[in-house]
Design an enzyme around this catalytic site. Sequence first.
Site, PDB file in Angstrom:
ATOM      1  N   GLU A  98      27.455  32.469  21.393  1.00  0.00           N
ATOM      2  CA  GLU A  98      26.644  32.636  20.274  1.00  0.00           C
ATOM      3  C   GLU A  98      25.291  32.979  20.779  1.00  0.00           C
ATOM      4  O   GLU A  98      24.327  32.225  20.641  1.00  0.00           O
ATOM      5  CB  GLU A  98      26.521  31.416  19.463  1.00  0.00           C
ATOM      6  CG  GLU A  98      27.870  31.212  18.695  1.00  0.00           C
ATOM      7  CD  GLU A  98      27.888  29.785  17.982  1.00  0.00           C
ATOM      8  OE1 GLU A  98      26.963  28.943  17.835  1.00  0.00           O
ATOM      9  OE2 GLU A  98      29.125  29.676  17.203  1.00  0.00           O
ATOM     10  N   ASN A 135      31.614  34.840  23.550  1.00  0.00           N
ATOM     11  CA  ASN A 135      32.216  34.460  22.124  1.00  0.00           C
ATOM     12  C   ASN A 135      31.185  34.211  21.321  1.00  0.00           C
ATOM     13  O   ASN A 135      29.877  33.679  21.583  1.00  0.00           O
ATOM     14  CB  ASN A 135      32.781  33.030  22.470  1.00  0.00           C
ATOM     15  CG  ASN A 135      33.949  32.586  21.252  1.00  0.00           C
ATOM     16  OD1 ASN A 135      34.532  33.021  20.810  1.00  0.00           O
ATOM     17  ND2 ASN A 135      33.452  31.235  20.885  1.00  0.00           N
ATOM     18  N   HIS A 171      35.761  32.578  11.711  1.00  0.00           N
ATOM     19  CA  HIS A 171      35.532  31.463  10.624  1.00  0.00           C
ATOM     20  C   HIS A 171      35.400  32.326   9.429  1.00  0.00           C
ATOM     21  O   HIS A 171      34.307  32.601   9.238  1.00  0.00           O
ATOM     22  CB  HIS A 171      34.460  30.553  11.022  1.00  0.00           C
ATOM     23  CG  HIS A 171      34.628  30.007  12.272  1.00  0.00           C
ATOM     24  ND1 HIS A 171      35.503  28.991  12.491  1.00  0.00           N
ATOM     25  CD2 HIS A 171      33.722  29.968  13.263  1.00  0.00           C
ATOM     26  CE1 HIS A 171      35.374  28.279  13.658  1.00  0.00           C
ATOM     27  NE2 HIS A 171      34.493  28.825  14.265  1.00  0.00           N
ATOM     28  N   GLU A 202      38.371  31.204  17.212  1.00  0.00           N
ATOM     29  CA  GLU A 202      38.319  30.242  16.393  1.00  0.00           C
ATOM     30  C   GLU A 202      38.578  30.189  15.059  1.00  0.00           C
ATOM     31  O   GLU A 202      38.060  29.935  13.903  1.00  0.00           O
ATOM     32  CB  GLU A 202      36.851  29.725  16.630  1.00  0.00           C
ATOM     33  CG  GLU A 202      36.416  29.778  17.889  1.00  0.00           C
ATOM     34  CD  GLU A 202      34.772  29.122  17.945  1.00  0.00           C
ATOM     35  OE1 GLU A 202      34.386  28.508  17.056  1.00  0.00           O
ATOM     36  OE2 GLU A 202      34.195  29.064  18.984  1.00  0.00           O
ATOM     37  N   ASP A 204      39.739  30.050  11.258  1.00  0.00           N
ATOM     38  CA  ASP A 204      40.188  29.237  10.053  1.00  0.00           C
ATOM     39  C   ASP A 204      39.775  29.875   8.840  1.00  0.00           C
ATOM     40  O   ASP A 204      38.855  30.995   9.047  1.00  0.00           O
ATOM     41  CB  ASP A 204      39.480  27.791  10.168  1.00  0.00           C
ATOM     42  CG  ASP A 204      37.859  27.962  10.490  1.00  0.00           C
ATOM     43  OD1 ASP A 204      37.183  28.740  10.168  1.00  0.00           O
ATOM     44  OD2 ASP A 204      37.646  26.815  11.092  1.00  0.00           O
TER      45      ASP A 204
HETATM   46  C1  XIL Z   1      32.280  22.970  16.065  1.00  0.00           C
HETATM   47  C2  XIL Z   1      33.123  21.613  16.119  1.00  0.00           C
HETATM   48  O1  XIL Z   1      34.603  22.070  15.452  1.00  0.00           O
HETATM   49  C3  XIL Z   1      32.877  20.505  15.551  1.00  0.00           C
HETATM   50  O2  XIL Z   1      33.631  19.458  15.539  1.00  0.00           O
HETATM   51  C4  XIL Z   1      31.362  20.325  15.908  1.00  0.00           C
HETATM   52  O3  XIL Z   1      31.246  19.123  15.205  1.00  0.00           O
HETATM   53  C5  XIL Z   1      30.618  21.501  15.867  1.00  0.00           C
HETATM   54  O4  XIL Z   1      31.116  22.318  16.581  1.00  0.00           O
HETATM   55  N1  XIL Z   1      31.564  27.934  16.659  1.00  0.00           N
HETATM   56  C6  XIL Z   1      31.914  27.154  18.060  1.00  0.00           C
HETATM   57  C7  XIL Z   1      32.463  25.817  18.040  1.00  0.00           C
HETATM   58  O5  XIL Z   1      31.798  27.990  18.834  1.00  0.00           O
HETATM   59  O6  XIL Z   1      32.192  25.247  19.062  1.00  0.00           O
HETATM   60  C8  XIL Z   1      32.003  25.173  16.797  1.00  0.00           C
HETATM   61  O7  XIL Z   1      32.842  23.842  16.932  1.00  0.00           O
HETATM   62  C9  XIL Z   1      32.200  25.903  15.509  1.00  0.00           C
HETATM   63  C10 XIL Z   1      31.418  27.131  15.572  1.00  0.00           C
END
Ligand code: XIL
Length: 284
Positions: A98, A135, A171, A202, A204
């Site tokens: 990020e 990422n 996400h 990641e 979801d």
């Molecule tokens: C999230 C975790 O899933 C949570 O448990 C934590 O509280 C915050 O971070 N992008 C990322 C991840 O790269 O590290 C994040 O994970 C979600 C968004």
Amino acid sequence: MLAREFGSLVPGNALKWKALRSDRGVWTFDVPDQMVEFAEQNGMRVKGHTLAWSKESSYPNWFLMLTRAEQLVAIRDHIQAVVGRYAGRITAWDVWNEAMANDGSGLLGGVSEDDIADAFRWAREADPDVVLLYNDYKIAGSGRKSDDVFAMLQRLVAIGAPVDGVGFQMHANLADAPPSATEIAANMARYEGLGLNVTISEMDVRIADLAGTTDERLEAQANYYRDVVGVCLAAPNCLGVTFWGFTDRYSWIDARHGAADPLLFDENLAATPAYFGVDRKSVV
Ligand code: XIL
């Protein structure tokens, strides 16, 4: 269930700075060590997440007190120690997470492309064989941020920084026009042209804000999972798909947004329609 259903494991938080190094001079490796051992015992691969960030909130307070020059030295030491510790056991690392602004204003937090290139070089020195990834979110489809990240990686490749690929976080909120399969496929293809791999890193899929009955929402979710995973399967440079958790019971999305039911297994660990929508060959 993890061992039965998945071929790869990513510690969601345990390898982050705040978890590993909450106090200066103290390293807390027990949880990630256990996870890596669990994966090895069950024939799963492990991806590491994540060596450096641009967001201040991702670092412990002691790190934020350092000067910029000291922070870069600390990041170098961190990468050498953590990548070195798991060399040969962790097969891919998110090196920088990020770094790019959402609004076209470039890199966040005073970080330069040279800093990011250095991080990749340090990781490569610590493990010559590990897959090194950049990422980020909002970069899976088309749009300004996606183009900005692509342009940055193009420059990093051009200067010979050892970048192997890019992770699209994915996400998704189905009520908020997530990137289409066509867009994602086109984006994967342009990275292939650059000689870079991609991953869905990641995934979801939120459905709580979607119109319709529960069954309709779950069906739309299953279709989206199937389509996105299908794009990865069809792309020669897509290394795999990681879901950001496996049960809604512990999803960070559910914790933030209530019962958003984003994953392949519900609160009771029962498989959802999305589980049956995903071609399991791709779950790595
Ligand atoms: C999230 C975790 O899933 C949570 O448990 C934590 O509280 C915050 O971070 N992008 C990322 C991840 O790269 O590290 C994040 O994970 C979600 C968004």
